[in-house]
Motif scaffolding. Structure first.
Motif, PDB file in Angstrom:
ATOM      1  N   MET A 138       2.991   2.690   9.252  1.00 34.20           N
ATOM      2  CA  MET A 138       2.124   3.019  10.371  1.00 34.20           C
ATOM      3  C   MET A 138       1.880   4.518  10.511  1.00 34.20           C
ATOM      4  N   LYS A 139       2.665   5.326   9.809  1.00 35.50           N
ATOM      5  CA  LYS A 139       2.496   6.772   9.888  1.00 35.50           C
ATOM      6  C   LYS A 139       1.860   7.329   8.620  1.00 35.50           C
ATOM      7  N   GLU A 140       1.187   6.475   7.850  1.00 32.91           N
ATOM      8  CA  GLU A 140       0.752   6.929   6.537  1.00 32.91           C
ATOM      9  C   GLU A 140      -0.301   8.034   6.610  1.00 32.91           C
TER      10      GLU A 140
ATOM     11  N   GLY B 198     -11.146   3.696  10.880  1.00 34.80           N
ATOM     12  CA  GLY B 198     -10.957   3.848  12.317  1.00 34.80           C
ATOM     13  C   GLY B 198      -9.818   3.040  12.894  1.00 34.80           C
ATOM     14  N   TYR B 199      -9.238   2.139  12.091  1.00 34.59           N
ATOM     15  CA  TYR B 199      -8.093   1.340  12.534  1.00 34.59           C
ATOM     16  C   TYR B 199      -6.931   1.571  11.567  1.00 34.59           C
ATOM     17  N   PRO B 200      -5.693   1.623  12.053  1.00 35.80           N
ATOM     18  CA  PRO B 200      -4.556   1.762  11.135  1.00 35.80           C
ATOM     19  C   PRO B 200      -4.479   0.567  10.178  1.00 35.80           C
ATOM     20  N   VAL B 201      -4.210   0.847   8.911  1.00 39.66           N
ATOM     21  CA  VAL B 201      -4.014  -0.222   7.934  1.00 39.66           C
ATOM     22  C   VAL B 201      -2.685  -0.908   8.232  1.00 39.66           C
ATOM     23  N   GLU B 202      -2.698  -2.226   8.351  1.00 36.08           N
ATOM     24  CA  GLU B 202      -1.486  -2.973   8.702  1.00 36.08           C
ATOM     25  C   GLU B 202      -0.737  -3.486   7.481  1.00 36.08           C
ATOM     26  N   ARG B 203      -1.482  -3.895   6.455  1.00 32.69           N
ATOM     27  CA  ARG B 203      -0.804  -4.449   5.280  1.00 32.69           C
ATOM     28  C   ARG B 203      -1.752  -4.367   4.081  1.00 32.69           C
TER      29      ARG B 203
END
Length: 279
Positions: A250-252, A206-211
């Motif tokens: 961020m667009k993965e 539910g949250y974008p993966v940052e790293r």
């Protein structure tokens, strides 16, 4: 006025709209008997205001349509209950959701003893979570769900006849940590360096993966010594060590990515390298 003090039961696979009652008369004379259809009445089985009390219906001649008699009897019709009312999600967590609903408008002639709870499978099949609740309580907690996943649940009231019409509700479990990235693999072993590659997790919770965090474990193979120690010193136990962080695209989700990290320099003697990737 002709009273018939008889109790009759009918077991039907399906509840029909009407029960047709026929009135027959017997005529005798000159030593012969003749059975004549006097009239009929249609008793509504779906109108529950007539049930469990004595009611009156007019009987009519089939051919000419005039009234021939008054039928007075008590109907006790029992079928499965109507659907639970106002089904909603009262509380949502990562792996648990609590449903609440109101009692059905009608138990259809048989007291409600509990409720049947189901989840809709990916194949479109209702799979029971609870065949029958222990009490007629109008709330239920469904556990062991996957985080940040869409579900459809149904609730049916149950009486002695069976499970009734269902109410259904859709919901999403709460957001959670991302799933694991793909199993890493190694590429381009040259100049004493190794490139470790992986792909993003199927779900980000539910949250974008940052790293991504990269960790490595290096194990000395038998009868060899790595540069970090000599044969005179005891061989250390392999430890997981952190290599570093790799920034995520961020667009993965719309543009599937492949990630990599260069590791090195490598040992000059045989060692086993293992890698783990955490989103």
């Amino acid at each position: 006025h002709v009273p018939f003090k008889e109790h009759m039961e009918l077991l039907l696979d399906k509840l029909h709209n009407y029960l047709v009652v026929y009135l027959w008369g017997e005529k005798t004379g000159r030593g012969a008997e003749e059975i004549t259809l006097v009239g009929r009445a249609f008793l509504p089985l779906m109108e529950f205001r007539y049930q469990r009390k004595t009611s009156r219906w007019e009987m009519f001649d089939i051919a000419e349509g005039h009234k021939v008699a008054i039928l007075q009897l008590r109907l006790d019709v029992a079928t499965t209950p109507s659907e639970p009312l106002h089904l909603k999600v009262a509380e949502v967590e990562r792996s648990t959701v609590t449903l609440q609903w109101g009692t059905p408008d009608s138990d259809h002639g048989s007291e409600i003893v509990g409720y049947r709870i189901c989840l809709l499978s990916a194949e479109g099949i209702w799979e029971p979570v609870c065949e029958l609740t222990s009490t007629p309580s109008t709330s239920f907690a469904i556990a062991d769900l996957k985080g940040y996943t869409a579900y459809v649940a149904s609730v049916q009231a149950v009486n002695d006849v069976g499970a009734g019409d269902l109410s259904q509700v859709s919901f999403h479990t709460a957001r959670c940590e991302p799933g694991p990235p793909s199993k890493p693999w190694a590429e381009d072993l040259h100049d004493g360096r190794l490139e470790v590659c992986w792909r993003p997790p199927e779900g980000n919770g539910g949250y974008p993966v940052e790293r991504y965090r990269v960790v490595m474990r290096k194990t000395l193979l038998e009868n060899h010594a790595c540069q970090s120690w000599t044969s005179r010193r005891p061989k250390p136990e392999p430890q997981w060590i952190e290599i570093g962080m790799v920034k995520a695209n961020m667009k993965e989700r719309s543009e599937p990515s492949m990630y990599s990290a260069k590791i090195g320099p490598l040992e000059r003697v045989p060692c086993e390298y293992r890698f783990q990737i955490f989103a």
